[in-house]
Design an enzyme around this catalytic site. Structure first.
Site, PDB file in Angstrom:
ATOM      1  N   SER A  89     -10.549  61.129 -16.055  1.00 48.20           N
ATOM      2  CA  SER A  89     -10.480  62.511 -15.583  1.00 48.20           C
ATOM      3  C   SER A  89     -11.436  62.764 -14.436  1.00 48.20           C
ATOM      4  O   SER A  89     -12.413  62.027 -14.247  1.00 48.20           O
ATOM      5  CB  SER A  89     -10.810  63.529 -16.693  1.00 48.20           C
ATOM      6  OG  SER A  89      -9.998  63.326 -17.815  1.00 48.20           O
ATOM      7  N   ASP A 145     -19.976  54.585 -25.789  1.00 45.43           N
ATOM      8  CA  ASP A 145     -19.669  53.628 -26.846  1.00 45.43           C
ATOM      9  C   ASP A 145     -19.789  54.303 -28.199  1.00 45.43           C
ATOM     10  O   ASP A 145     -20.851  54.803 -28.553  1.00 45.43           O
ATOM     11  CB  ASP A 145     -20.647  52.462 -26.758  1.00 45.43           C
ATOM     12  CG  ASP A 145     -20.699  51.664 -28.051  1.00 45.43           C
ATOM     13  OD1 ASP A 145     -19.651  51.539 -28.695  1.00 45.43           O
ATOM     14  OD2 ASP A 145     -21.791  51.192 -28.399  1.00 45.43           O
ATOM     15  N   ASP A 201     -18.539  49.652 -32.624  1.00 45.61           N
ATOM     16  CA  ASP A 201     -19.170  48.333 -32.593  1.00 45.61           C
ATOM     17  C   ASP A 201     -18.416  47.400 -33.529  1.00 45.61           C
ATOM     18  O   ASP A 201     -17.837  47.833 -34.536  1.00 45.61           O
ATOM     19  CB  ASP A 201     -20.641  48.424 -33.048  1.00 45.61           C
ATOM     20  CG  ASP A 201     -21.511  49.158 -32.048  1.00 45.61           C
ATOM     21  OD1 ASP A 201     -21.327  48.929 -30.840  1.00 45.61           O
ATOM     22  OD2 ASP A 201     -22.362  49.963 -32.482  1.00 45.61           O
TER      23      ASP A 201
END
EC number: 3.5.1.97
Length: 795
Positions: free
Chosen positions: A249, A321, A324
């Site tokens: 975006s 993030d 994991d």
């Protein structure tokens, strides 16, 4: 003979009656935009004025009545879309599309979205404003299911309409959260490169963030520290997903000092996979205590993008993030146990049953560890004896996202707005803000966590010791943000935020291309108006591609070129990076880049790995640095005895690109125009059936723009050199607080997802042409120009 005539007439009459019956039946399936409609539990009448583009302007005496009406009108235009989105989390797509969706359903079930939604729904505060308005919205949706016509897709797929519940709303939010998560496109790939080729092969890949690139600056500066960045994983099971994925975006907000009229201007264009219907449903809701012009995700009552006369907000992907992966150590003789912190723990075993259209149901079992689901046996890409578990913040943290968006839409000023954002834990979003008082702001919203400094989470982690776990979740105040910075604008283009005390926030950031172009345009100009911003939001010039080309041209052996090739090289040297329909240089650029990257990487990677690499953000981040580097281990072709250099790769790739274009577009390079290879089509799931494609899909259209320009129309690199756009601006919105009632927007196709509606694709050509329409808010103008009026009365 006379008898044959009579038989013929009877047959013709019967056929006509059948045709008339079919036509009448089809007409009954159209959305109803006018007249009167009874609606259960309304306290007073609600008026819905539909404007020229089918956007409802809902006027009610209470928020509850208005949201109940919103649910009904949303469902009559988008019920099929709502149905698909609520099926993602619980993995119920095989019921609709058959056995091909089984691998996707297996993976989606294992993510735990449905379990997390059920847990959240069981602990709701029924007296809260959030749940009161959500239930009102769902009552409206269910009223349409009960009393409205059934969309044709339900007949074609044979599925039954069933009521919506609050858990469905959370499942849709869960789909959005995972759609944003980029971790499934890179981590196993990078781990495989490291283990099979060696760490030296990672040096030339853009694995870590680069603080020298264009970054989003924090303001005021913080004194907090975060861990290193991490990257992504390719996951093929999602390729068949019949709904769009959230991709990227742009957004920028200009302070009064940067605008001609001395008021804030807000711009936003979230990049999402193209589909039909398009993602957002527009609705203007107005009551004595509440007003918002908003963009809604199907099945979610609160608009994720919106504005009123006081403030505007929008979003881009933060690219942080929140996933994991962990190698688990399994017991050598007891496959039911795994090791964690010196003790053997028992896997949690989960058995699920997937109903499959036109086939027997499929039962499957997967295991879970303390980190999350074990992907071996679920994800085909996870192979080998080592179990790999996935840890995802979305399912590990209390879900307050719906409450957060309710607070966002009810905020009247910056401080209230900011307080609401702390409740968004996933997906990670850059929330952009501007208001009528002159405030501008950018907030990175997500539940960020700190890892030990020695851990590089770009690779699969070691799960048994417990030493590679998050140390803590960060407070929201520690997240990157900027409030009223002295440079007088904020922006986001999915690029990395600035560092805090020398450390970069973890994420899957896109290259600096769009960010650099945005800042180049914004920084020097202080008289912006709505028209100038509308031109900028459709800009198709790359700030990076010309330098990439010039770095490659420096390696070209001119003596080996034909006269036509020399002329093309001259054009490329003069190219400013524009990607317009009649541009030739863009066509050659992308063909050359494809062969350059293929020749560089494909000999070391398998075909599947190279294809996976092409789909990652770090592939995009690698292009410009590889064009600039002088030396790289990747340039030596391991399949030949010679040691290849950059010069060899560049010249070979140029000749391959030239020959491929000559074969597909002819010998005259001036006919290699971008419009011949770059097109956009908006796919409907039913449109995958070739006989129905023209009825359900919208397009194709020739279209300008390209990857990683402001008008970011993204596509996959393929061998055929045809660039079919997959994702791009899901809307373009510009709100000018000097004239808020004349703010402008556009959708990629149309407001309605019902193929029988006049608003199914009435904006498609406008979108391709870079045109806009008004977002109407003035009641007098709305009522005077309404295309139709639908009155809802208490039942």
């Amino acid at each position: 003979m006379e008898k044959l005539k009579k038989v013929f007439l009877i047959v013709i009459t019967l056929l006509l009656l059948v045709v008339i019956g079919i036509v009448i039946f089809i007409i009954t399936l159209k959305p109803n935009y006018s007249g009167e409609q009874e609606l259960k539990n309304l306290k007073s009448a609600v008026s819905v004025y539909y404007d020229t583009y089918g956007i409802p302007h809902i006027y009610g005496e209470s928020e509850t009545d208005a949201f109940r009406t919103l649910g009904y009108v949303h469902a009559q235009d988008r019920l099929w879309q709502m149905e698909l989105l609520r099926r993602i989390g619980p993995g119920r797509l095989s019921e609709v599309f058959g056995k091909d969706m089984i691998p996707t359903d297996k993976f989606l079930i294992s993510l735990g979205i449905d379990e997390a939604s059920e847990k959240t729904a069981a602990s709701l505060d029924e007296n809260s404003e959030t749940i009161r308005l959500t239930r009102a919205y769902l009552e409206g949706v269910n009223s349409f299911i009960e009393n409205g016509p059934t969309p044709v897709e339900f007949y074609l797929t044979g599925i039954e309409k069933t009521p919506f519940v609050v858990k469905d709303v959370y499942n849709t939010i869960g789909y959005m959260a995972f759609s944003f998560a980029m971790a499934h496109k890179t981590d196993p790939l990078l781990t495989n490169i490291k283990e099979k080729l060696g760490s030296e092969y990672l040096k030339d890949l853009e694995v870590n963030a680069d603080p020298s690139l264009t970054t989003i600056a924090n303001y005021p500066k913080n004194d907090f520290i975060l861990k290193n960045t991490i990257s992504e994983i390719a996951f093929q099971a999602l390729k068949k997903l019949p709904v769009p994925m959230f991709e990227g975006s742009n957004s920028w907000v200009l302070s009064p000092e940067k605008t001609k009229n001395g008021k804030v201007i807000f711009a936003n264009d979230p990049h999402i996979g193209f589909s039909q219907p398009s993602v957002w449903y527009e609705a203007h809701v107005s009551t004595p205590t509440y007003e918002k012009y908003g963009y809604h995700l199907a099945g979610v009552p609160f608009p994720l993008l919106g504005h009123d006369r006081n403030l505007a907000y929008g979003l881009t992907m933060f690219e942080n993030d929140d996933i994991d992966f962990y190698y688990e150590e399994e017991h050598p003789t007891d496959k039911t146990k795994y090791s964690y912190k010196g003790a053997w723990k028992t896997y949690e075993t989960v058995t699920k049953t997937i109903k499959v259209k036109d086939a027997d149901a499929v039962a499957f079992t997967y295991k879970k560890t303390i980190h999350g689901p074990v992907l071996n046996g679920i994800a085909d890409q996870i192979v080998g004896d080592k179990p790999i578990a996935m840890s995802w913040v979305y399912t590990r943290v209390e879900n307050k996202t719906l409450n957060a968006f309710n607070s966002i839409v009810h905020a009247n000023a910056l401080n209230d707005f900011k307080k609401a954002l702390a409740g968004i834990h996933a997906p990670g979003l850059n929330i952009m803000y501007g208001d009528a008082k002159g405030n501008i702001a950018w907030f990175a919203t997500a539940k960020l966590y700190q890892m030990p400094d020695s851990i590089n989470t770009k690779f699969v982690l070691e799960g048994s010791s417990g030493a590679q776990e998050p140390l803590r979740y960060l407070d929201f105040e520690e997240n990157p943000h900027a409030i009223n910075p002295p440079w007088n604008y904020v922006y986001s283009a999915n690029n990395q935020p600035d560092s805090i005390l020398g450390k970069i926030y973890p994420g899957y950031y896109l290259p600096e291309n769009r960010a650099k172009r945005i800042t180049q345009l914004l920084a020097p100009k202080n008289d912006w108006d709505k028209d100038a911003v509308s031109k900028m939001i459709t800009d198709v010039t790359s700030a990076i591609n010309p330098s990439v080309v010039r770095n490659l041209i420096n390696e070209i052996d001119v003596s080996a070129l034909s006269e036509n090739q020399k002329q093309l090289i001259h054009q490329l040297k003069e190219w400013q990076g524009e990607a317009t329909l009649e541009n030739v240089e863009t066509t050659m650029y992308h063909r050359w880049i494809y062969f350059f990257m293929k020749n560089t990487f494909s000999d070391e990677l398998s075909e599947e790995q190279f294809t996976a690499f092409l789909g990652t953000h770090f592939f995009k981040r690698t292009i410009a640095p590889m064009a600039e580097k002088r030396e790289s281990i990747w340039w030596d072709d391991i399949g030949t005895p010679e040691k290849e250099t950059k010069k060899v790769m560049v010249n070979k790739s140029f000749q391959q690109a030239y020959a491929a274009l000559e074969k597909s577009l002819g010998e005259d390079t001036q006919y290699w125009t971008w419009n011949k290879v770059h097109s956009i089509e908006h796919p409907h799931p039913i449109g995958q059936v070739e006989a129905l494609r023209n009825f359900f899909n919208v397009g194709p259209f020739e279209v300008n723009g390209t990857r990683e320009v402001i008008n970011n129309l993204s596509f996959a690199y393929t061998e055929d050199g045809l660039y079919k756009v997959l994702s791009g601006p899901s809307t373009r919105r510009i709100i000018d607080f000097s004239d808020v009632e004349n703010s402008i927007s556009i959708l990629p196709t149309g407001q309605s997802g019902n193929m029988l509606s006049n608003h199914y694709q009435d904006q498609a050509k406008m979108y391709v042409n870079g045109e806009f329409r008004k977002m109407m808010m003035n009641k007098e103008e709305i009522t005077a120009t309404a295309e139709s009026v639908l009155i809802f009365k208490p039942l």
